[in-house]
Design a protein around this motif. Structure first.
Motif, PDB file in Angstrom:
ATOM      1  N   PHE A 112       0.826  -1.202   0.000  1.00  0.00           N
ATOM      2  CA  PHE A 112       0.000   0.000   0.000  1.00  0.00           C
ATOM      3  C   PHE A 112       0.864   1.257   0.000  1.00  0.00           C
ATOM      4  CE2 PHE A 112       0.996  -0.740   4.404  1.00  0.00           C
ATOM      5  CZ  PHE A 112       1.175   0.519   4.939  1.00  0.00           C
ATOM      6  N   LYS A 113       0.214   2.348  -0.357  1.00  0.00           N
ATOM      7  CA  LYS A 113       0.781   3.681  -0.199  1.00  0.00           C
ATOM      8  C   LYS A 113      -0.183   4.464   0.675  1.00  0.00           C
ATOM      9  CE  LYS A 113       3.218   3.978  -4.611  1.00  0.00           C
ATOM     10  NZ  LYS A 113       3.372   4.740  -5.871  1.00  0.00           N
ATOM     11  N   ALA A 114       0.333   5.024   1.739  1.00  0.00           N
ATOM     12  CA  ALA A 114      -0.460   5.879   2.617  1.00  0.00           C
ATOM     13  C   ALA A 114       0.111   7.285   2.506  1.00  0.00           C
ATOM     14  CB  ALA A 114      -0.403   5.376   4.057  1.00  0.00           C
ATOM     15  N   TRP A 115      -0.722   8.211   2.076  1.00  0.00           N
ATOM     16  CA  TRP A 115      -0.298   9.592   1.855  1.00  0.00           C
ATOM     17  C   TRP A 115      -0.582  10.406   3.103  1.00  0.00           C
ATOM     18  CZ3 TRP A 115       2.315  10.566  -2.541  1.00  0.00           C
ATOM     19  CH2 TRP A 115       2.226   9.608  -3.554  1.00  0.00           C
ATOM     20  N   TYR A 116       0.336  11.287   3.434  1.00  0.00           N
ATOM     21  CA  TYR A 116       0.193  12.108   4.635  1.00  0.00           C
ATOM     22  C   TYR A 116       0.853  13.469   4.442  1.00  0.00           C
ATOM     23  CZ  TYR A 116       5.025  10.715   5.560  1.00  0.00           C
ATOM     24  OH  TYR A 116       6.388  10.492   5.467  1.00  0.00           O
ATOM     25  N   PHE A 117       0.437  14.394   5.286  1.00  0.00           N
ATOM     26  CA  PHE A 117       1.068  15.709   5.329  1.00  0.00           C
ATOM     27  C   PHE A 117       1.923  15.780   6.581  1.00  0.00           C
ATOM     28  CE2 PHE A 117      -2.607  16.664   2.674  1.00  0.00           C
ATOM     29  CZ  PHE A 117      -2.011  17.410   1.670  1.00  0.00           C
TER      30      PHE A 117
END
Length: 162
Positions: A96-101
């Motif tokens: 998976f790819k989990a995107w975050y700031f």
């Protein structure tokens, strides 16, 4: 989260939380696959459900982690993309790819997580982490990974200009 208002699940499944990850967080059901466990753990990180995270972490791999540590808000998660998954009878994985700031920068956590099924329950073991530069660049005209519905160049790319 309240159960009286239909709220979209943080795991980005498109379902409302009450009928998606809440059934696992509230122990009404057990995840039937690695992907369901991955999604419910992602939501638990957002909702700071450290007890759920610890209980779905295989004891042989969690080390000295505590509920308090797992309940801390560390990043501003904004989207989850399941790339590949496989659930065999007793083992499985989810890439998976989990995107975050983080400090205003959009970043990607790219992992291939390993799971085992123990006493009819899927548990997270460990994972292989991919460096962000190997996770693929976002083209300017691609949909923004923050799930805003805008093109990247009209969304997060504007905030990431140096």
């Amino acid at each position: 989260m309240t159960n009286t208002v239909a709220t979209i699940c943080p795991c980005k499944s498109g379902q409302d939380y009450q009928h998606c990850c809440d059934v696992f967080h509230s122990k009404q059901q057990k995840p039937a696959s690695c992907a369901q466990l991955m999604r419910s753990r992602y939501s638990a990180f957002i909702l700071q459900l450290g007890d759920y995270l610890l209980n779905t972490y295989h004891p042989d791999f969690r080390g000295e982690l505590t509920i308090e540590q797992l309940s801390e808000k560390s990043l501003n998660w904004c989207n989850l993309q399941i790339i590949d998954t496989e659930s065999l009878p007793e083992t499985g994985f989810v890439e998976f790819k989990a995107w975050y700031f983080n400090k205003g920068q959009l970043s990607c956590h790219h992992e291939r997580s390993n799971f085992v099924k123990d006493h009819d329950q899927w548990l997270y073991c460990d994972g292989t982490f991919y460096p962000e530069e190997k996770s693929g660049k976002i083209a300017r005209n691609d949909p923004c990974p923050c799930a805003s519905g805008k093109k990247f160049k009209k969304c997060c790319a504007l905030n990431n200009k140096n």
